[in-house]
Design a protein around this motif. Structure first.
Motif, PDB file in Angstrom:
ATOM      1  N   HIS A   1       0.847  -1.195   0.000  1.00  0.00           N
ATOM      2  CA  HIS A   1       0.000   0.000   0.000  1.00  0.00           C
ATOM      3  C   HIS A   1       0.881   1.244   0.000  1.00  0.00           C
ATOM      4  O   HIS A   1       2.107   1.133   0.033  1.00  0.00           O
ATOM      5  CB  HIS A   1      -0.983  -0.011   1.169  1.00  0.00           C
ATOM      6  CG  HIS A   1      -0.374   0.069   2.533  1.00  0.00           C
ATOM      7  ND1 HIS A   1       0.435  -0.925   3.062  1.00  0.00           N
ATOM      8  CD2 HIS A   1      -0.477   1.022   3.518  1.00  0.00           C
ATOM      9  CE1 HIS A   1       0.804  -0.596   4.288  1.00  0.00           C
ATOM     10  NE2 HIS A   1       0.275   0.588   4.580  1.00  0.00           N
TER      11      HIS A   1
ATOM     12  N   GLN B   1      -5.969   2.356  -6.681  1.00  0.00           N
ATOM     13  CA  GLN B   1      -6.718   3.272  -5.814  1.00  0.00           C
ATOM     14  C   GLN B   1      -5.838   3.900  -4.733  1.00  0.00           C
ATOM     15  O   GLN B   1      -6.263   4.833  -4.052  1.00  0.00           O
ATOM     16  CB  GLN B   1      -7.897   2.545  -5.174  1.00  0.00           C
ATOM     17  CG  GLN B   1      -8.997   2.179  -6.158  1.00  0.00           C
ATOM     18  CD  GLN B   1     -10.124   1.422  -5.489  1.00  0.00           C
ATOM     19  OE1 GLN B   1     -10.904   1.991  -4.737  1.00  0.00           O
ATOM     20  NE2 GLN B   1     -10.190   0.124  -5.745  1.00  0.00           N
ATOM     21  N   ASP B   2      -4.619   3.409  -4.571  1.00  0.00           N
ATOM     22  CA  ASP B   2      -3.673   4.034  -3.634  1.00  0.00           C
ATOM     23  C   ASP B   2      -2.787   5.080  -4.300  1.00  0.00           C
ATOM     24  O   ASP B   2      -1.852   5.596  -3.665  1.00  0.00           O
ATOM     25  CB  ASP B   2      -2.784   2.970  -2.964  1.00  0.00           C
ATOM     26  CG  ASP B   2      -3.338   2.532  -1.617  1.00  0.00           C
ATOM     27  OD1 ASP B   2      -4.547   2.757  -1.361  1.00  0.00           O
ATOM     28  OD2 ASP B   2      -2.581   1.951  -0.813  1.00  0.00           O
TER      29      ASP B   2
ATOM     30  N   HIS C   1      -6.607  -8.284  -3.478  1.00  0.00           N
ATOM     31  CA  HIS C   1      -6.942  -6.888  -3.186  1.00  0.00           C
ATOM     32  C   HIS C   1      -7.712  -6.855  -1.865  1.00  0.00           C
ATOM     33  O   HIS C   1      -8.758  -7.494  -1.733  1.00  0.00           O
ATOM     34  CB  HIS C   1      -7.778  -6.313  -4.329  1.00  0.00           C
ATOM     35  CG  HIS C   1      -8.179  -4.879  -4.113  1.00  0.00           C
ATOM     36  ND1 HIS C   1      -9.376  -4.366  -4.570  1.00  0.00           N
ATOM     37  CD2 HIS C   1      -7.539  -3.852  -3.500  1.00  0.00           C
ATOM     38  CE1 HIS C   1      -9.453  -3.086  -4.234  1.00  0.00           C
ATOM     39  NE2 HIS C   1      -8.354  -2.752  -3.584  1.00  0.00           N
TER      40      HIS C   1
ATOM     41  N   PRO D   1      -8.926  -4.002   0.448  1.00  0.00           N
ATOM     42  CA  PRO D   1      -9.154  -2.618   0.875  1.00  0.00           C
ATOM     43  C   PRO D   1      -9.675  -2.533   2.302  1.00  0.00           C
ATOM     44  O   PRO D   1     -10.112  -3.528   2.882  1.00  0.00           O
ATOM     45  CB  PRO D   1     -10.207  -2.126  -0.129  1.00  0.00           C
ATOM     46  CG  PRO D   1     -10.942  -3.368  -0.542  1.00  0.00           C
ATOM     47  CD  PRO D   1      -9.893  -4.460  -0.556  1.00  0.00           C
TER      48      PRO D   1
ATOM     49  N   THR E   1      -6.287   1.011   3.437  1.00  0.00           N
ATOM     50  CA  THR E   1      -6.258   1.946   2.309  1.00  0.00           C
ATOM     51  C   THR E   1      -7.080   1.300   1.189  1.00  0.00           C
ATOM     52  O   THR E   1      -7.230   0.073   1.162  1.00  0.00           O
ATOM     53  CB  THR E   1      -4.832   2.233   1.789  1.00  0.00           C
ATOM     54  OG1 THR E   1      -4.312   1.036   1.176  1.00  0.00           O
ATOM     55  CG2 THR E   1      -3.900   2.693   2.900  1.00  0.00           C
ATOM     56  N   PRO E   2      -7.590   2.084   0.237  1.00  0.00           N
ATOM     57  CA  PRO E   2      -8.455   1.507  -0.791  1.00  0.00           C
ATOM     58  C   PRO E   2      -7.740   0.615  -1.795  1.00  0.00           C
ATOM     59  O   PRO E   2      -8.357  -0.246  -2.417  1.00  0.00           O
ATOM     60  CB  PRO E   2      -9.068   2.732  -1.481  1.00  0.00           C
ATOM     61  CG  PRO E   2      -8.097   3.835  -1.217  1.00  0.00           C
ATOM     62  CD  PRO E   2      -7.524   3.556   0.139  1.00  0.00           C
ATOM     63  N   GLY E   3      -6.427   0.808  -1.950  1.00  0.00           N
ATOM     64  CA  GLY E   3      -5.687   0.031  -2.935  1.00  0.00           C
ATOM     65  C   GLY E   3      -4.743  -0.994  -2.332  1.00  0.00           C
ATOM     66  O   GLY E   3      -3.827  -1.476  -3.007  1.00  0.00           O
ATOM     67  N   HIS E   4      -4.956  -1.346  -1.082  1.00  0.00           N
ATOM     68  CA  HIS E   4      -4.077  -2.288  -0.385  1.00  0.00           C
ATOM     69  C   HIS E   4      -4.155  -3.668  -1.029  1.00  0.00           C
ATOM     70  O   HIS E   4      -5.228  -4.144  -1.388  1.00  0.00           O
ATOM     71  CB  HIS E   4      -4.494  -2.380   1.084  1.00  0.00           C
ATOM     72  CG  HIS E   4      -3.445  -2.897   2.003  1.00  0.00           C
ATOM     73  ND1 HIS E   4      -2.887  -4.150   1.864  1.00  0.00           N
ATOM     74  CD2 HIS E   4      -2.834  -2.328   3.090  1.00  0.00           C
ATOM     75  CE1 HIS E   4      -1.990  -4.329   2.828  1.00  0.00           C
ATOM     76  NE2 HIS E   4      -1.937  -3.236   3.577  1.00  0.00           N
TER      77      HIS E   4
ATOM     78  N   SER F   1     -12.436  -7.752   4.148  1.00  0.00           N
ATOM     79  CA  SER F   1     -11.215  -8.191   3.465  1.00  0.00           C
ATOM     80  C   SER F   1     -10.558  -9.333   4.236  1.00  0.00           C
ATOM     81  O   SER F   1     -10.097 -10.320   3.648  1.00  0.00           O
ATOM     82  CB  SER F   1     -10.222  -7.029   3.329  1.00  0.00           C
ATOM     83  OG  SER F   1     -10.649  -6.102   2.360  1.00  0.00           O
TER      84      SER F   1
END
Length: 217
Positions: free
Chosen positions: A58, A84-85, A130, A132, A135-138, A176
């Motif tokens: 991330h 997204q990150d 993926h 999220p 963070t959204p792009g983790h 997640s």
């Protein structure tokens, strides 16, 4: 086991940077080189492995602060996180100021990752999940063969990642962990972004944030 790894805590945040290598080919990747680049390079030299890529879970500063210097030192690509990150990576100069770190310039990885992608380290494959919430792009890197995972700041030994940062979300993080990570197997040992390793099974049993009542063995 085909994969070997060594954890090198870096920066004042004691973030776990992992050097992962294929025992057969000695090809290696650095996961989340957050800083202390000289320390990481010295450890790579000591291990006698060949770095071929940098992997990012991330975009937070304590996980990516040394990325550009490491990538330039070894002339290797930076892979991950999920797109997204991007806003976190673009905001690195501001993050540096906020946390009192030396200025870290923004950058873009050579390759963004998506759920279901895979990356190779020598003869070994890491699957990309993926995850999220923190963070959204983790993303998380999982070796099915070696039953190992690198989970960044999603899950810790006895805890979970923070969700009070911009675009963090507690419910998404819990999903997640429970819906994407735990089904991969109780026996998977994971390396978190901070602190000691654990297994998904132990966290299902004991972690106060995500434990469930299902029998695990």
């Amino acid at each position: 086991m085909a994969l070997k790894f060594e954890i090198v805590p870096v920066t004042a945040f004691q973030q776990n940077c992992s050097i992962i290598w294929c025992d057969k080919t000695k090809e290696a990747a650095l996961v989340d080189p957050g800083g202390d680049v000289a320390k990481l390079i010295a450890k790579v030299d000591e291990l006698g492995v060949q770095v071929t890529k940098v992997l990012l879970t991330h975009g937070h500063l304590d996980h990516v602060g040394g990325t550009v210097d490491i990538a330039e030192a070894y002339k290797v690509p930076v892979i991950g996180p999920e797109k997204q990150d991007a806003f976190w990576l673009q905001g690195l100069p501001k993050q540096s100021e906020m946390f009192g770190f030396a200025r870290t310039e923004s950058f873009e990885p050579d390759q963004w990752l998506n759920d279901g992608d895979s990356v190779t380290i020598g003869d070994s494959t890491l699957n990309v999940v993926h995850t999220p919430g923190h963070t959204p792009g983790h993303v998380v890197f999982v070796s099915d063969e070696d039953r190992l995972a690198w989970v960044g700041d999603v899950l810790f030994n006895g805890s979970i990642g923070r969700t009070d940062f911009p675009k963090g979300d507690h419910e998404t993080l819990i999903s997640s962990i429970k819906d994407k990570l735990f089904p991969l197997g109780n026996d998977i040992r994971f390396v978190p972004g901070h602190g000691p390793t654990s297994t998904f099974g132990v966290e299902r049993q004991q972690n106060p944030y995500v434990a469930d009542s299902m029998p695990i063995w």
